[in-house]
Design an enzyme around this catalytic site. Sequence first.
Site, PDB file in Angstrom:
ATOM      1  CG  HIS A  12      47.702  43.645  40.343  1.00 28.61           C
ATOM      2  ND1 HIS A  12      49.038  43.387  40.546  1.00 28.61           N
ATOM      3  CD2 HIS A  12      47.071  43.155  41.435  1.00 28.61           C
ATOM      4  CE1 HIS A  12      49.195  42.774  41.706  1.00 28.61           C
ATOM      5  NE2 HIS A  12      48.018  42.613  42.255  1.00 28.61           N
ATOM      6  CE  LYS A  16      40.668  45.625  37.612  1.00 21.63           C
ATOM      7  NZ  LYS A  16      41.134  44.421  38.227  1.00 21.63           N
ATOM      8  CB  THR A  38      38.483  39.699  41.700  1.00 14.84           C
ATOM      9  OG1 THR A  38      39.217  40.091  40.537  1.00 14.84           O
ATOM     10  CG2 THR A  38      39.368  38.841  42.589  1.00 14.84           C
ATOM     11  CB  THR A  40      36.843  45.196  39.519  1.00  4.92           C
ATOM     12  OG1 THR A  40      36.366  45.718  40.764  1.00  4.92           O
ATOM     13  CG2 THR A  40      37.063  46.340  38.545  1.00  4.92           C
ATOM     14  CB  THR A  41      38.947  41.024  36.954  1.00  7.55           C
ATOM     15  OG1 THR A  41      40.002  41.796  37.550  1.00  7.55           O
ATOM     16  CG2 THR A  41      39.486  40.294  35.737  1.00  7.55           C
ATOM     17  CB  SER A  58      36.145  44.192  44.395  1.00  9.52           C
ATOM     18  OG  SER A  58      36.109  44.712  45.702  1.00  9.52           O
ATOM     19  N   GLY A  59      38.744  42.461  44.623  1.00  9.70           N
ATOM     20  CA  GLY A  59      40.008  42.114  45.281  1.00  9.70           C
ATOM     21  C   GLY A  59      40.182  42.776  46.645  1.00  9.70           C
ATOM     22  CG  ASP A  64      42.716  38.486  47.116  1.00 10.23           C
ATOM     23  OD1 ASP A  64      41.756  39.056  47.684  1.00 10.23           O
ATOM     24  OD2 ASP A  64      43.888  38.590  47.522  1.00 10.23           O
ATOM     25  CG  ASP A  84      51.725  46.858  37.771  1.00  5.33           C
ATOM     26  OD1 ASP A  84      52.930  46.691  37.476  1.00  5.33           O
ATOM     27  OD2 ASP A  84      51.201  47.977  37.850  1.00  5.33           O
ATOM     28  CG  HIS A  91      43.441  49.241  45.855  1.00  9.56           C
ATOM     29  ND1 HIS A  91      44.314  50.191  45.356  1.00  9.56           N
ATOM     30  CD2 HIS A  91      42.740  48.772  44.795  1.00  9.56           C
ATOM     31  CE1 HIS A  91      44.127  50.294  44.042  1.00  9.56           C
ATOM     32  NE2 HIS A  91      43.180  49.449  43.671  1.00  9.56           N
ATOM     33  CG  ASP A  94      50.391  39.636  48.356  1.00  5.40           C
ATOM     34  OD1 ASP A  94      51.152  39.572  47.364  1.00  5.40           O
ATOM     35  OD2 ASP A  94      50.758  39.355  49.507  1.00  5.40           O
ATOM     36  NE  ARG A 100      52.160  31.049  52.165  1.00  8.76           N
ATOM     37  CZ  ARG A 100      51.759  32.330  52.236  1.00  8.76           C
ATOM     38  NH1 ARG A 100      50.493  32.622  52.334  1.00  8.76           N
ATOM     39  NH2 ARG A 100      52.647  33.298  52.226  1.00  8.76           N
TER      40      ARG A 100
END
Length: 129
Positions: A12, A16, A38, A40-41, A58-59, A64, A84, A91, A94, A100
């Site tokens: 998140h 980061k 993802t 950005t990370t 990106s997420g 994800d 977080d 955005h 999750d 799951r």
Amino acid sequence: MSAKPRVALIAHDKKKVDMIMFVRENMEILSKCELYATHTTGSIIEDKVKLNINKMLSGPMGGDLQIGSLIASSQIDYVIFLRDPLTAQPHEPDVSALLRVCDVHNVPLATNLASADALIKEISLELES
């Protein structure tokens, strides 16, 4: 498991910096892994730590979910998702969907630095064997 452990890295926004510090501290181990993240990370890790990352979207764009698909198709061995829990934004990815799919496919998922440290120890043991 594959010859190289395959590790997904997600963070998140407010985590980061923690992810960068974690990757730096564990660079010797993570450099021997196939890394996914993802966008950005992954871009931040590539820029700051100089490791090669297979970047998904990106997420917010579904990265994800792409990682979830890799988990479901047995292409990811470990997931480190520094989330977080108090101020995650709408955005941001999750964790529940990834949790799951990891549970269904018996893939370890770390959601904080303490559990990420435990996963790194397991990855290190796998690399030694």
